[in-house]
Design an enzyme around this catalytic site. Structure first.
Site, PDB file in Angstrom:
ATOM      1  N   HIS A  28      -3.052   3.700  -7.268  1.00  6.44           N
ATOM      2  CA  HIS A  28      -2.696   3.160  -5.956  1.00  6.44           C
ATOM      3  C   HIS A  28      -3.684   2.039  -5.649  1.00  6.44           C
ATOM      4  CE1 HIS A  28      -0.886   7.375  -5.151  1.00  6.44           C
ATOM      5  NE2 HIS A  28       0.018   6.554  -5.657  1.00  6.44           N
ATOM      6  N   GLU A  87      -6.310   1.612  -2.813  1.00  2.00           N
ATOM      7  CA  GLU A  87      -7.409   2.582  -2.772  1.00  2.00           C
ATOM      8  C   GLU A  87      -8.582   2.028  -3.580  1.00  2.00           C
ATOM      9  OE1 GLU A  87      -3.930   5.937  -2.310  1.00  2.00           O
ATOM     10  OE2 GLU A  87      -5.262   6.085  -4.037  1.00  2.00           O
ATOM     11  N   HIS A  91      -8.691   8.520  -6.353  1.00  3.58           N
ATOM     12  CA  HIS A  91      -7.844   7.982  -5.275  1.00  3.58           C
ATOM     13  C   HIS A  91      -8.607   7.884  -3.962  1.00  3.58           C
ATOM     14  CE1 HIS A  91      -3.690   8.378  -7.071  1.00  3.58           C
ATOM     15  NE2 HIS A  91      -4.433   8.987  -7.970  1.00  3.58           N
ATOM     16  N   GLU A 122     -10.002  12.627  -4.169  1.00  5.28           N
ATOM     17  CA  GLU A 122      -9.649  11.818  -2.997  1.00  5.28           C
ATOM     18  C   GLU A 122     -10.914  11.512  -2.201  1.00  5.28           C
ATOM     19  OE1 GLU A 122      -6.697  10.610  -2.203  1.00  5.28           O
ATOM     20  OE2 GLU A 122      -5.292  11.798  -3.445  1.00  5.28           O
TER      21      GLU A 122
END
Ligand code: ZN
Length: 379
Positions: free
Chosen positions: A169, A172, A262, A338
């Site tokens: 992504h 990010e 991420h 994350e």
């Protein structure tokens, strides 16, 4: 009073300027190409003249993650090196959801972004520095739809095959700051943590899985608007050559441990997601992930296990997601890391929020936890 001037035609630039009046502007997010996803922004403001800027990004209730805006402060830089935070407020009832950024720059020129950008140029600087380090091999895994190279760095002489990859992504960008921190550990011959890991493991590091989305200023997709982290069940040359190239390289080496890095828009914490619900799930397989998570939790104040994603029920894992597919396909301990766009609210930093420096320190802690995990497995 003259108007400020807003530009975004540069690497990862993205914003739609609606109106400008003196030092105030009304702005909108641009969606990723051929996609509905919109959340990333990156632009510069010129002709500031020492005035307080009032920048309103409107229409955010239909952004990809509306929960990302409350308690979020925009990233700001006047030298494109140090990124601080500009006080921002979110009102869901103003113009379809409005983030109001207020900032008085010291100079005439200032940059704003959703998170500290990691440019394609910086990517090539990183690849060049690592590739010229002793014992590091560079491999061009393939090519993106826009014709950019997909870079992989390999190092280490051990048996354990470790894959570290990030920025599927592209918005990010914290993921590539993390990668820079990890590569500094793994490529520095004077770093004992890196040396110990290189004795035990063979590392394969893909610092940026989605350079097209990165250059285009996308949040979540590649040049064709495809979410790469939903392509791992059946990647294709037409839609997702990035995933196909990485998956094929993984098939060659096998995978024992994998971390896919991420950022999360809404949750103000660092956390891991595992592979509960994959077809071959067993408590023994899962315990390998939980053991790693416990080690990292104990070692690192910036990591926690209370906040995170709900676990999938038995047989309910989404097998198009990278780490579920990697855990199943290679019987690997595969996890998604994350990091927050906002901050870790347990240890907030009012000046910078979650920042490039903290991404890099977290990477070092993740690698330290990996060494402990490997050693305690043997013991
Ligand atoms: Zn992501």
């Amino acid at each position: 009073m003259s108007n400020i001037i807003i530009d975004s035609r540069f690497d990862s630039g993205s914003i739609d300027v609606m109106t400008v009046h003196q030092a105030s502007a009304m702005l909108r997010l641009k969606p990723d190409n051929e996609s509905e996803f919109k959340q990333w922004f990156h632009f510069r403001v010129a002709n500031c003249g020492g005035r307080e800027l009032v920048l309103k990004i409107v229409g955010l209730n239909d952004s990809a993650y509306p929960a990302g805006w409350p308690d979020y402060n925009a990233c700001v830089s006047e030298d494109r090196d140090f990124w601080g935070r500009a006080p921002s407020t979110f009102d869901k009832d103003e113009e379809g959801g409005t983030l109001t950024i207020r900032y008085t720059p010291a100079s005439d020129l200032v940059w704003f972004a959703y998170f500290a950008p990691f440019s394609i140029d910086r990517h090539h600087d990183l690849i060049a520095e690592c590739a010229s380090s002793e014992g590091v091999e560079h491999r061009r895994l393939g090519e993106t739809l826009d014709g950019q190279p997909l870079d992989c760095l390999a190092m280490g002489e051990g048996e354990t095959q470790v894959w570290l990859y990030g920025r599927q992504h592209p918005g990010e960008s914290m993921a590539e700051w993390w990668m820079e921190g990890a590569l500094e550990v793994l490529c520095d011959p004077a770093d004992t943590l890196g040396r110990a890991l290189r004795q035990k493991c063979r590392f394969h590091v893909v610092p940026n899985c989605n350079p097209d989305g990165s250059a285009r200023g996308h949040l979540r997709t590649n040049a064709k608007g495809v979410n790469l982290n939903r392509e791992w069940e059946s990647p294709s040359a037409e839609r997702s050559p990035e995933v196909l190239a990485i998956r094929n390289a993984m098939d060659e080496t096998g995978v024992h441990f994998a971390m896919d890095v991420h950022g999360d828009e809404a949750i103000d914490a660092n956390f891991l997601a595992g592979y509960e619900g994959i077809p071959s799930w067993s408590d023994e397989h899962g315990e390998r992930f939980y053991r790693y998570q416990r080690i990292l939790d104990r070692r690192c104040p910036d990591f926690q296990t209370v906040k995170g994603y709900p676990k999938a029920g038995p047989g309910k894992a989404n097998m198009t997601v990278s780490t579920n597919q990697v855990a199943e396909r290679y019987a690997a301990t595969a996890m998604t890391l994350e990091m927050p766009f906002k901050d870790n609210s347990d240890y907030p930093d009012v000046v910078q929020g979650w920042s490039p420096a903290r991404c890099k320190l977290l990477a070092r802690d993740c690698l330290g936890a990996l060494l402990e995990w490997l050693e305690s497995e043997e013991g």
